[in-house]
Design a protein around this motif. Structure first.
Motif, PDB file in Angstrom:
ATOM      1  N   GLU A 165      -2.321   8.996 -14.993  1.00 37.34           N
ATOM      2  CA  GLU A 165      -2.638  10.643 -14.969  1.00 37.34           C
ATOM      3  C   GLU A 165      -3.744  10.986 -14.840  1.00 37.34           C
ATOM      4  O   GLU A 165      -4.138  12.029 -14.119  1.00 37.34           O
ATOM      5  N   MET A 166      -4.892  10.393 -15.504  1.00 39.87           N
ATOM      6  CA  MET A 166      -6.066  10.977 -15.589  1.00 39.87           C
ATOM      7  C   MET A 166      -6.812  11.010 -14.098  1.00 39.87           C
ATOM      8  O   MET A 166      -7.419  11.668 -13.713  1.00 39.87           O
ATOM      9  N   CYS A 167      -6.441   9.675 -13.448  1.00 38.45           N
ATOM     10  CA  CYS A 167      -6.948   9.729 -11.804  1.00 38.45           C
ATOM     11  C   CYS A 167      -6.318  10.658 -11.112  1.00 38.45           C
ATOM     12  O   CYS A 167      -6.780  11.064 -10.469  1.00 38.45           O
ATOM     13  N   GLY A 168      -5.021  10.899 -11.349  1.00 39.36           N
ATOM     14  CA  GLY A 168      -4.360  11.911 -10.575  1.00 39.36           C
ATOM     15  C   GLY A 168      -5.007  13.113 -10.765  1.00 39.36           C
ATOM     16  O   GLY A 168      -5.153  13.921  -9.761  1.00 39.36           O
ATOM     17  N   LEU A 202       0.899  -1.071  -0.245  1.00 37.34           N
ATOM     18  CA  LEU A 202       0.064  -0.224  -0.068  1.00 37.34           C
ATOM     19  C   LEU A 202       0.911   1.504  -0.121  1.00 37.34           C
ATOM     20  O   LEU A 202       0.372   2.284  -0.028  1.00 37.34           O
ATOM     21  N   ILE A 203       2.142   1.137   0.402  1.00 41.42           N
ATOM     22  CA  ILE A 203       3.067   2.357   0.343  1.00 41.42           C
ATOM     23  C   ILE A 203       3.981   2.215  -0.859  1.00 41.42           C
ATOM     24  O   ILE A 203       4.122   3.195  -1.521  1.00 41.42           O
ATOM     25  N   THR A 204       4.566   1.035  -1.035  1.00 38.70           N
ATOM     26  CA  THR A 204       5.407   0.738  -2.197  1.00 38.70           C
ATOM     27  C   THR A 204       5.147   1.029  -3.531  1.00 38.70           C
ATOM     28  O   THR A 204       5.698   1.353  -4.541  1.00 38.70           O
ATOM     29  N   THR A 205       3.558   0.857  -3.487  1.00 40.62           N
ATOM     30  CA  THR A 205       3.072   1.087  -4.891  1.00 40.62           C
ATOM     31  C   THR A 205       3.350   2.761  -5.357  1.00 40.62           C
ATOM     32  O   THR A 205       3.353   3.002  -6.691  1.00 40.62           O
ATOM     33  N   PHE A 206       3.510   3.443  -4.532  1.00 35.52           N
ATOM     34  CA  PHE A 206       3.903   5.002  -4.872  1.00 35.52           C
ATOM     35  C   PHE A 206       5.270   5.223  -4.861  1.00 35.52           C
ATOM     36  O   PHE A 206       5.637   6.395  -5.288  1.00 35.52           O
ATOM     37  N   PHE A 207       6.408   4.317  -4.794  1.00 36.70           N
ATOM     38  CA  PHE A 207       7.508   4.513  -5.070  1.00 36.70           C
ATOM     39  C   PHE A 207       8.163   4.198  -6.374  1.00 36.70           C
ATOM     40  O   PHE A 207       9.226   4.607  -6.700  1.00 36.70           O
ATOM     41  N   TYR A 208       7.764   2.883  -6.985  1.00 35.70           N
ATOM     42  CA  TYR A 208       8.096   2.425  -8.166  1.00 35.70           C
ATOM     43  C   TYR A 208       7.722   3.123  -9.333  1.00 35.70           C
ATOM     44  O   TYR A 208       6.672   2.949  -9.683  1.00 35.70           O
ATOM     45  N   PHE A 209       8.518   3.827 -10.194  1.00 35.85           N
ATOM     46  CA  PHE A 209       8.243   4.495 -11.567  1.00 35.85           C
ATOM     47  C   PHE A 209       8.794   3.849 -12.547  1.00 35.85           C
ATOM     48  O   PHE A 209       8.611   4.283 -13.672  1.00 35.85           O
ATOM     49  N   MET A 224      -4.711  -0.695 -11.986  1.00 34.12           N
ATOM     50  CA  MET A 224      -3.605   0.063 -11.937  1.00 34.12           C
ATOM     51  C   MET A 224      -2.518  -0.640 -10.780  1.00 34.12           C
ATOM     52  O   MET A 224      -2.984  -0.768  -9.687  1.00 34.12           O
ATOM     53  N   ALA A 225      -1.422  -0.980 -11.107  1.00 34.94           N
ATOM     54  CA  ALA A 225      -0.789  -1.624 -10.087  1.00 34.94           C
ATOM     55  C   ALA A 225       0.249  -0.771  -9.500  1.00 34.94           C
ATOM     56  O   ALA A 225       0.497  -0.853  -8.277  1.00 34.94           O
ATOM     57  N   PHE A 226       0.683   0.322 -10.043  1.00 36.00           N
ATOM     58  CA  PHE A 226       1.551   1.343  -9.593  1.00 36.00           C
ATOM     59  C   PHE A 226       1.142   2.597  -9.611  1.00 36.00           C
ATOM     60  O   PHE A 226       0.652   3.332 -10.440  1.00 36.00           O
ATOM     61  N   LEU A 227       1.003   3.381  -8.554  1.00 33.01           N
ATOM     62  CA  LEU A 227       0.313   4.532  -8.312  1.00 33.01           C
ATOM     63  C   LEU A 227       1.239   5.857  -8.078  1.00 33.01           C
ATOM     64  O   LEU A 227       0.908   6.701  -7.827  1.00 33.01           O
ATOM     65  N   GLY A 228       2.230   5.702  -8.382  1.00 33.69           N
ATOM     66  CA  GLY A 228       3.493   6.932  -8.109  1.00 33.69           C
ATOM     67  C   GLY A 228       3.380   8.090  -9.141  1.00 33.69           C
ATOM     68  O   GLY A 228       3.224   9.187  -8.683  1.00 33.69           O
ATOM     69  N   THR A 229       3.017   7.487 -10.411  1.00 39.53           N
ATOM     70  CA  THR A 229       2.696   8.583 -11.300  1.00 39.53           C
ATOM     71  C   THR A 229       1.519   9.310 -11.354  1.00 39.53           C
ATOM     72  O   THR A 229       1.189  10.521 -11.367  1.00 39.53           O
ATOM     73  N   ALA A 230       0.321   8.531 -10.727  1.00 36.70           N
ATOM     74  CA  ALA A 230      -1.049   9.164 -10.362  1.00 36.70           C
ATOM     75  C   ALA A 230      -0.809  10.034  -9.233  1.00 36.70           C
ATOM     76  O   ALA A 230      -1.255  11.217  -9.468  1.00 36.70           O
ATOM     77  N   LEU A 231       0.093   9.983  -8.369  1.00 33.29           N
ATOM     78  CA  LEU A 231       0.112  10.668  -7.278  1.00 33.29           C
ATOM     79  C   LEU A 231       0.830  11.981  -7.537  1.00 33.29           C
ATOM     80  O   LEU A 231       0.517  13.008  -7.252  1.00 33.29           O
ATOM     81  N   SER A 232       1.929  11.812  -8.354  1.00 31.31           N
ATOM     82  CA  SER A 232       2.885  12.991  -8.813  1.00 31.31           C
ATOM     83  C   SER A 232       1.743  14.030  -9.681  1.00 31.31           C
ATOM     84  O   SER A 232       1.944  15.033  -9.937  1.00 31.31           O
ATOM     85  N   SER A 233       0.940  13.195 -10.522  1.00 24.82           N
ATOM     86  CA  SER A 233      -0.028  13.996 -11.304  1.00 24.82           C
ATOM     87  C   SER A 233      -0.917  14.762 -10.711  1.00 24.82           C
ATOM     88  O   SER A 233      -1.348  16.059 -10.915  1.00 24.82           O
ATOM     89  N   THR A 234      -1.386  14.325  -9.537  1.00 21.63           N
ATOM     90  CA  THR A 234      -2.216  14.876  -8.404  1.00 21.63           C
ATOM     91  C   THR A 234      -1.643  16.154  -8.108  1.00 21.63           C
ATOM     92  O   THR A 234      -2.231  17.305  -8.165  1.00 21.63           O
ATOM     93  N   LEU A 235      -0.325  16.133  -7.500  1.00 23.45           N
ATOM     94  CA  LEU A 235       0.297  17.392  -7.233  1.00 23.45           C
ATOM     95  C   LEU A 235       0.533  18.291  -8.217  1.00 23.45           C
ATOM     96  O   LEU A 235       0.536  19.463  -8.071  1.00 23.45           O
TER      97      LEU A 235
END
Length: 248
Positions: A177-180, A62-69, A121-132
């Motif tokens: 990116e759309m979800c972000g 739940l945390i590492t999914t935001f780390f891998y790009f 979506m398996a990895f969410l780092g890009t989505a979180l970055s798009s949110t910011l």
């Protein structure tokens, strides 16, 4: 190392890259470090990407999914550049305390974890970055930007320019990116649009207990007391005007 090179003067003796790293706000610094570390560990075959992808079955994912790009590549540098740039700008604008920015990351991450299964979506780092990126772009509507030196546009168009660029480069609709962007708009609306229309109330402000985790308890209120001005006799009692009694 800085103390050795500078004779104890701190940042004065740091290398430019080292100084740039330690000047970053704390949340952005550690997120970027975790992202680079994850890619290096995968590239060196120390860990497997399947150990990092999003899954409810193992809590650390739940945390590492935001780390891998992705593996070490130009695409990774592209994501890291936008991550550290706009995350840093947004965190610096939120104040010296990391409480507000970390609350934003927690809210956005939780919302992305809830909607990710709908889009596989398996990895969410890009989505979180798009949110910011989306939040920063809406908070700076008059800032002019240039993309690859080819087009110049105002900041609110940045998320859509990046989305179109990803579509052209990968040939598929960038769902992350759309979800972000959707999550970023939810935060922006309730944090910047909603409060002025409802007496300044912001439903997404961090709770008091969250702020205390980072800032500690608030200082006790200062009680002001009346000070003696040197003329009044505080022990005397005013009995009103006195009358002179004539001598008999």
């Amino acid at each position: 190392m800085a103390n050795v090179l500078a004779g104890g003067d701190g940042l004065m003796g740091q290398f430019p890259l080292e100084q740039w790293f330690f000047e970053m706000p704390v949340c952005t610094r550690w997120w970027m470090t975790a992202a680079l570390s994850a890619s290096v560990l995968v590239q060196c075959h120390i860990i497997n990407p399947f150990q990092l992808f999003y899954s409810f079955r193992t809590y650390w994912r739940l945390i590492t999914t935001f780390f891998y790009f992705g593996p070490l590549s130009l695409d990774l540098l592209y994501h890291i550049f936008f991550l550290q740039r706009y995350s840093r700008l947004l965190e610096e604008s939120s104040g010296r305390s990391p409480a507000h920015f970390s609350w934003l990351l927690t809210f956005a991450s939780t919302l992305l974890l809830c909607i990710a299964p709908m889009f596989s979506m398996a990895f969410l780092g890009t989505a979180l970055s798009s949110t910011l990126i989306y939040i920063w772009s809406r908070k700076n509507p008059d800032t002019m930007l240039s993309f690859l030196g080819l087009i110049v546009f105002r900041a609110p168009y940045l998320p859509w320019v990046l989305l179109a660029f990803s579509l052209v480069m990968h040939g598929t609709v960038p769902k992350d990116e759309m979800c972000g962007i959707v999550v970023g708009h939810i935060w922006y609306f309730f944090n910047d649009v909603y409060p002025p229309l409802h007496g300044g109330h912001s439903p997404l402000d961090p709770p008091t207990w969250w702020i205390r985790l980072f800032d500690g308890p608030p200082p006790p209120p200062v009680v002001e007391t009346a000070e003696d001005d040197g003329f009044a006799d505080h022990g005397a009692v005013d009995n009103g005007p006195s009358a002179d009694v004539p001598a008999q």
